[in-house]
Design an enzyme around this catalytic site. Structure first.
Site, mmCIF file in Angstrom:
data_model
loop_
_atom_site.group_PDB
_atom_site.id
_atom_site.type_symbol
_atom_site.label_atom_id
_atom_site.label_comp_id
_atom_site.label_asym_id
_atom_site.label_seq_id
_atom_site.Cartn_x
_atom_site.Cartn_y
_atom_site.Cartn_z
ATOM 1 C CB THR A 131 -0.813 0.014 1.269
ATOM 2 O OG1 THR A 131 -1.580 -1.254 1.261
ATOM 3 C CG2 THR A 131 -1.652 1.314 1.607
ATOM 4 C CG ASP A 173 -4.167 -2.444 6.748
ATOM 5 O OD1 ASP A 173 -4.313 -3.232 5.726
ATOM 6 O OD2 ASP A 173 -3.537 -1.540 6.903
ATOM 7 C CB THR A 201 1.950 -1.091 3.940
ATOM 8 O OG1 THR A 201 2.092 -1.919 2.894
ATOM 9 C CG2 THR A 201 3.499 -0.909 4.565
ATOM 10 N N GLY A 202 1.157 -3.850 4.712
ATOM 11 C CA GLY A 202 1.328 -5.336 4.816
ATOM 12 C C GLY A 202 -0.056 -6.193 5.003
HETATM 13 N N1 ASP Z 1 -2.539 -3.563 3.614
HETATM 14 C C1 ASP Z 1 -2.928 -3.944 2.331
HETATM 15 C C2 ASP Z 1 -4.040 -4.902 2.469
HETATM 16 O O1 ASP Z 1 -4.218 -5.772 3.506
HETATM 17 C C3 ASP Z 1 -1.936 -4.491 1.642
HETATM 18 C C4 ASP Z 1 -0.778 -3.891 1.843
HETATM 19 O O2 ASP Z 1 -0.326 -2.841 2.154
HETATM 20 O O3 ASP Z 1 0.553 -4.815 1.421
HETATM 21 O O4 ASP Z 1 -5.101 -4.807 1.827
#
Ligand code: ASP
Length: 290
Positions: free
Chosen positions: A150, A181, A201-202
């Site tokens: 993200t 999230d 992020t994640g």
């Molecule tokens: N947080 C984002 C989600 O779960 C994805 C990401 O930031 O890698 O949709």
């Protein structure tokens, strides 16, 4: 007048901070600058996890999640599962400005975007379709292998006010309708001038589970530095993984306080990098793994 700071997630955070800096330099509000930064990444077809060129869900449809928050007023807006509109963060800002609500989803979010004059377009590119196909055999593997990332942008403007924006196409091959999230105030983003700003992020499920961004902002309010607060949130992700008997997922946090101090931390092997710009300097830094 204080000096500005803008930070943004991942290497493409450099695109975001480059777009945000001229606005901050000109004395524009933090939220406006953060939005310009996020939008530059939404427009980049080479970034396969945000906006135009993002990767599709398990049916191959791109569904975007985004939110915005203003640290002075705590005004915020969000969209989730938005299809065929690339500027999800700008739609989130309109939700904040033009409606009494905070979060619009799916068709309702799209109808609202159309009413607000946003054009409908396909968000797939030949390259994003190829990338999506490549990941198809991984669909049942750990979520981080599927592709994500993200762009979260946090800014402090010259008047000392904070603003933040978070925008993503979410996890590739996610179930249709899955919301991460990123559009959830308090999970993917939280901004309060009286304490600080934080973004994530994640793997979104693990960020939601601990209320990540609000946790960090409240830790700063209680006296932690942005770095200490981010590390505290990652330790919580790790502790929850132990309780659940799983390996900690890839999760990373960023924070910025009203004094312009920054922090960043991530779970092991997340290899999280972020861009930071201040007057006259721009750097790409690697976050501490906890
Ligand atoms: N947080 C984002 C989600 O779960 C994805 C990401 O930031 O890698 O949709």
């Amino acid at each position: 007048m204080s000096d500005f700071v803008v930070i943004a997630t991942w290497t493409f955070g450099q695109t975001a901070v480059k777009a945000a800096v001229p606005l901050l330099q000109a004395g524009k509000p933090a939220l406006e600058a953060a939005l310009a930064g996020a939008q530059a990444v939404e427009d980049d077809p080479k970034v396969h996890s945000v906006g135009y060129g993002g990767l599709g869900n398990s049916l191959g449809t791109v569904q975007l999640d985004a939110c915005v928050m203003d640290g002075q007023t705590l005004a915020c807006g969000a969209v989730a599962g938005l299809e065929n509109v690339r500027h999800a963060a700008a739609v989130a800002r309109r939700v904040m400005e033009k409606t009494p609500h905070i979060l619009l989803v799916g068709q309702g979010a799209q109808q609202f975007a159309i009413q607000q004059g946003f054009p409908l377009e396909t968000l797939l590119t030949p390259e994003s379709v190829t990338e999506w196909e490549k990941r198809r055999p991984l669909a049942n593997r750990p979520r981080e292998l599927l592709g994500h990332d993200t762009v979260t942008v946090l800014a402090l403007d010259r008047k000392g006010s904070l603003g933040g924006v978070c925008t993503t196409s979410g996890l590739a091959h996610k179930l249709p309708g899955r919301v991460g999230d990123s559009p959830l105030i308090g999970a993917g983003l939280y901004v309060d001038n009286t304490a600080g700003a934080a973004g994530a992020t994640g793997v979104g499920e693990e960020i939601i589970r601990i209320g990540g961004s609000l946790l960090i902002v409240e830790a700063m309010r209680a006296g932690k530095t942005p770095q200490e607060a981010c590390e505290l949130a990652v330790r919580k992700v790790n502790a929850v993984a132990v309780r659940r008997g799983v390996h900690p997922a890839h999760v990373a946090f960023l924070a910025l306080d009203p004094r312009g101090r920054i922090g960043a931390a991530c779970t092991e092997r997340t290899n999280f990098q972020y861009a930071v710009a201040r007057p006259g300097s721009m750097e790409l830094l690697k976050a501490k793994e906890v």
